[in-house]
Design a protein around this motif. Structure first.
Motif, PDB file in Angstrom:
ATOM      1  N   ILE A   1      -4.543  -3.308   9.804  1.00 32.19           N
ATOM      2  CA  ILE A   1      -5.339  -2.087   9.691  1.00 32.19           C
ATOM      3  C   ILE A   1      -6.759  -2.480   9.292  1.00 32.19           C
ATOM      4  CG2 ILE A   1      -5.554   0.159   8.570  1.00 32.19           C
ATOM      5  CD1 ILE A   1      -2.487  -0.179   7.923  1.00 32.19           C
ATOM      6  N   ALA A   2      -7.690  -2.280  10.212  1.00 39.42           N
ATOM      7  CA  ALA A   2      -9.078  -2.691   9.988  1.00 39.42           C
ATOM      8  C   ALA A   2      -9.849  -1.584   9.281  1.00 39.42           C
ATOM      9  CB  ALA A   2      -9.732  -3.039  11.321  1.00 39.42           C
ATOM     10  N   ASN A   3      -9.341  -1.161   8.150  1.00 43.91           N
ATOM     11  CA  ASN A   3      -9.954  -0.066   7.419  1.00 43.91           C
ATOM     12  C   ASN A   3      -9.462  -0.093   5.983  1.00 43.91           C
ATOM     13  OD1 ASN A   3     -11.300   2.639   7.046  1.00 43.91           O
ATOM     14  ND2 ASN A   3     -11.401   2.467   9.281  1.00 43.91           N
ATOM     15  N   ARG A   4      -9.791   0.917   5.227  1.00 46.37           N
ATOM     16  CA  ARG A   4      -9.488   0.955   3.805  1.00 46.37           C
ATOM     17  C   ARG A   4      -9.141   2.375   3.390  1.00 46.37           C
ATOM     18  NH1 ARG A   4     -13.191   3.192   0.678  1.00 46.37           N
ATOM     19  NH2 ARG A   4     -12.684   1.933  -1.143  1.00 46.37           N
ATOM     20  N   GLY A   5      -8.880   2.566   2.086  1.00 47.51           N
ATOM     21  CA  GLY A   5      -8.748   3.908   1.528  1.00 47.51           C
ATOM     22  C   GLY A   5      -7.612   4.725   2.088  1.00 47.51           C
ATOM     23  N   GLU A   6      -7.856   6.052   2.138  1.00 48.47           N
ATOM     24  CA  GLU A   6      -6.761   6.960   2.484  1.00 48.47           C
ATOM     25  C   GLU A   6      -6.269   6.771   3.910  1.00 48.47           C
ATOM     26  OE1 GLU A   6      -7.081   9.715   4.645  1.00 48.47           O
ATOM     27  OE2 GLU A   6      -9.217   9.525   5.011  1.00 48.47           O
ATOM     28  N   ILE A   7      -7.143   6.403   4.868  1.00 44.95           N
ATOM     29  CA  ILE A   7      -6.661   6.238   6.241  1.00 44.95           C
ATOM     30  C   ILE A   7      -5.765   5.008   6.349  1.00 44.95           C
ATOM     31  CG2 ILE A   7      -8.758   5.026   6.956  1.00 44.95           C
ATOM     32  CD1 ILE A   7      -6.349   7.236   9.067  1.00 44.95           C
ATOM     33  N   ALA A   8      -6.081   3.948   5.608  1.00 45.41           N
ATOM     34  CA  ALA A   8      -5.207   2.771   5.623  1.00 45.41           C
ATOM     35  C   ALA A   8      -3.833   3.122   5.063  1.00 45.41           C
ATOM     36  CB  ALA A   8      -5.842   1.636   4.816  1.00 45.41           C
ATOM     37  N   ARG A   9      -3.799   3.869   3.965  1.00 45.78           N
ATOM     38  CA  ARG A   9      -2.515   4.281   3.383  1.00 45.78           C
ATOM     39  C   ARG A   9      -1.763   5.201   4.338  1.00 45.78           C
ATOM     40  NH1 ARG A   9      -3.233   6.385  -2.630  1.00 45.78           N
ATOM     41  NH2 ARG A   9      -1.104   5.608  -2.875  1.00 45.78           N
ATOM     42  N   ARG A  10      -2.515   6.060   5.038  1.00 46.78           N
ATOM     43  CA  ARG A  10      -1.900   6.989   5.996  1.00 46.78           C
ATOM     44  C   ARG A  10      -1.211   6.223   7.128  1.00 46.78           C
ATOM     45  NH1 ARG A  10       0.406   8.929   9.034  1.00 46.78           N
ATOM     46  NH2 ARG A  10       0.092  10.585  10.592  1.00 46.78           N
ATOM     47  N   ILE A  11      -1.881   5.196   7.653  1.00 43.37           N
ATOM     48  CA  ILE A  11      -1.303   4.405   8.747  1.00 43.37           C
ATOM     49  C   ILE A  11      -0.111   3.605   8.249  1.00 43.37           C
ATOM     50  CG2 ILE A  11      -1.785   2.536  10.375  1.00 43.37           C
ATOM     51  CD1 ILE A  11      -4.757   3.575  10.295  1.00 43.37           C
TER      52      ILE A  11
END
Length: 665
Positions: free
Chosen positions: A6-16
């Motif tokens: 997951i090339a991201n952070r925060g809530e979207i990373a947790r969502r994925i």
């Protein structure tokens, strides 16, 4: 597909991560120095450090992310949103490295990446666009002539990027040149591209976007629309689905236009086609125009998930695996209504300036009926200047719009975030506003109602009584084994009476008297109308008072020497001792202007010895993706400038000294 980075952070990373785990897929998190202890790092199967805190040195380094994916044996990369999610070169690089990019192809990203080119494509496909200029000639003369021909007001928009960057409204020809230069400067800094387009500015628009999905088998569907009209500085504050009051014929036409747009560029995966509605003559007659297409998952996708029942991240993964869409257009239905707000670390009452610091206390309303919480932070975590200051997304779903709004107000009342200032109470007032409840909305809603959305200053007697009773009622049940406790508030001659001083934010003092009665009730005096109540704490925060058969409930938070009382989306603050202070917005006696938040100095417009008028621009500070203008609070002479352009300054840093007395001498 066995493992996804997951090339991201925060809530979207947790969502994925949440969806991948349910599908039996392992995940790899990436993190910067600032995110070493972030929740998404702990929740992923594996985690890889990719660099220092600044995004340009970590989350925007495509080569580091691809290297991490290959090193950990990932099959695919999910870009989330923001960062590299709409970067065509990154999508190409993933493919060249043998990795699946969970998103559209690079060609589709390029086609929609520049707003001017996207509008040309849409015009050719028969999708309506706003009248304007999307040409290659970027000279001041050509752009000025185009704006004059379109007619003011017009909107200058950067052809690259989004989020309100490089965007300026211009109301007359005299203001055009300055606005153009500012928009180009901001666009160059944000996107590395200073090209702009000119559009007719619609004075009463609604921002409505349509969720589309396409697979590699030629199937394209839409999952209805979201209304994102409530915005501040062109950034979304409230999102809901479906759009309130939208006629069925208009809903169908917009959905079909969005599908046409996706097909025109051979789109694959999740995307959002954004339209603007001109509701100046009412929504029934509103024409709609294509604005842009976001070639990724949106921040506000949860409202679509709640009204359709589909997991859009699961759809993304399945499409990336080559599977056909699992639903036909006729299978997709609207179920109820959903509303989402973004809880930010910002000072809504102080000009919406970003706020930073440690989240000393954080309680999010997970578990409430019809409420979903997507958050990227936990209690004890720092909100820094490096990334978007969003604490959480609060989303409520109900059988209809009224139920969803009421549930969301309850969720906001139950949200506790102590540390940085937040926009929680502002959001509650916003969605509780009568005009919002009736669906009378457009993109100018917040600005038009800003005075109505200010904190409540008039406190009814019942709230004063409730606050006094909360201050006087211990949260812990008394030890009834003690005879002194068991006897109750007994006195030899007079009834037990207690005085509570409540100080309002404006400095007004109310003295409330509490007289305990034999039956346990408390008579409340010192008000215009005497009240009698029976108070009780239901838990650490929920407090209620039975006022002679009429029950009043509130969330009550105790701070040092103060109470915060929340009722029905409204927040009331009561000091428990007199701490009146001077006007914090006034110019300090020494004329020293300091940084109101940590940030980067983008521009300095004065020099020592220069005379300035009250309100004149002195300096521009960038913090948390936004530009903030610091202006002269009074007429004076610049005594000293203590910073240089591009300096990174902490909150409270001395920036400029202004000699007011010299100007008046």
């Amino acid at each position: 597909m066995r493992r996804i980075l997951i090339a991201n952070r925060g809530e979207i990373a947790r969502r994925i991560i949440r969806t991948a785990r349910r599908m039996g897929i392992e995940t790899v998190a990436v993190y910067s120095d600032a995110d070493a202890n972030a929740p998404h790092v702990a929740e992923a199967t594996l985690a890889v450090h990719i660099g220092p805190a600044p995004a340009a040195e970590s989350y925007l380094r495509a080569e580091k992310i691809i290297e991490a994916a290959l090193k950990t044996g990932a099959d695919a990369i999910h870009p989330g949103y923001g960062f590299l999610s709409e970067n065509a070169a990154f999508a190409d690089a993933c493919q060249q490295a043998g990795l699946i990019f969970i998103g559209p192809g690079a060609d589709a990203i390029r086609a929609m990446g520049l707003k001017d080119g996207a509008k040309k494509l849409m015009r050719q496909a028969g999708v309506p666009i706003v009248p304007g200029y999307q040409g290659d000639d970027q000279s001041l003369d050509r752009l000025q002539r185009s704006a004059n021909a379109i007619g003011y007001p017009i909107l200058i928009k950067a052809v690259a990027g989004g989020g309100g960057k490089g965007m300026r409204r211009v109301d007359d020809a005299a203001s055009f040149a300055d606005a153009l230069l500012a928009a180009k400067r901001e666009a160059q800094r944000a996107f590395g591209n200073d090209s702009v387009l000119i559009e007719k500015y619609l004075t009463c628009p609604r921002h409505v976007e349509v969720q589309v999905f396409a697979d590699t088998h030629g199937n394209v569907v839409h999952l209805f629309e979201r209304d994102c009209s409530l915005q501040r500085r062109h950034q979304k504050v409230v999102e809901e689905a479906p759009a309130p009051g939208l006629p069925e014929a208009l809903r169908r036409a917009m959905g079909e236009a969005a599908v046409t747009a996706a097909k025109a560029i051979g789109y694959v995966g999740a995307g959002t086609v954004e339209f603007i509605l001109d509701v100046s003559e009412g929504v029934e007659k509103a024409p709609f125009y294509f604005m842009e297409m976001n070639t990724r998952l949106q921040v506000e996708h949860p409202v679509t998930e709640l009204i359709t029942g589909y997991d859009l991240v699961e759809w993304q993964i399945r499409v990336a695996r080559g599977e056909p869409l699992h639903a036909r257009q006729e299978d997709i239905r609207i179920n109820g209504h959903a509303v989402e707000v973004r809880l930010y670390a910002e000072d809504a009452e102080g000009g919406f300036l970003p706020s930073t610091g440690r989240l000393e206390r954080l309680h999010l309303p997970e578990g409430l009926a019809g409420v979903r919480v997507d958050s990227g932070v936990v209690e004890g975590q720092e909100i820094t200047v490096h990334y978007d200051p969003m604490i959480a997304k609060l989303i409520a779903h109900g059988t209809d719009r009224t139920v969803a709004i009421d549930r969301l107000i309850g969720a906001l009342d139950a949200t506790i975030a102590v540390g940085p200032k937040t926009n929680r109470s502002f959001l509650a007032r916003l969605i509780g506003h009568p005009a919002f409840r009736t669906g009378d909305i457009d993109t100018g809603f917040i600005e038009r109602h800003l005075e109505d959305l200010a904190p409540i200053t008039e406190v009814p007697d019942r709230l004063l009584a409730l606050a006094a009773l909360a201050a006087a009622t211990p949260r812990e049940k008394p030890d009834m084994s003690s005879p002194w406790t068991a006897l109750g508030p007994w006195r030899l001659n007079l009834p037990y009476r207690q005085s509570i001083d409540l100080f309002l934010p404006d400095g007004a003092k109310h003295t409330v008297t509490l007289t305990r009665q034999a039956d346990g009730a408390i008579a409340v005096g010192g008000l215009d109308e005497p009240l009698t109540g029976l108070p009780a704490w239901r838990d650490a925060y929920r407090f209620e008072v039975d006022f002679s058969g009429s029950l009043a409930r509130a969330m009550v938070l105790t701070h040092e020497h103060s109470l915060e009382v929340r009722v029905g989306g409204l927040t009331f603050h009561f000091g428990l001792r007199d701490e009146a202070a001077g006007d914090k917005g006034a110019l300090p006696r020494d004329g020293k202007l300091t940084a109101p938040m940590p940030g980067k100095v983008l521009g300095i417009f004065v020099k020592p010895g220069q005379s300035v008028a009250a309100g004149e621009r002195l300096l521009v500070l960038e913090a948390m993706k936004m530009e903030h203008r610091l202006t002269a609070p009074a007429t004076g002479i610049i005594k000293a400038v203590h910073v240089d352009e591009n300096d990174q300054v902490p909150e409270g840093r001395l920036l400029i000294e202004l000699d007011v007395e010299a100007a008046s001498a």
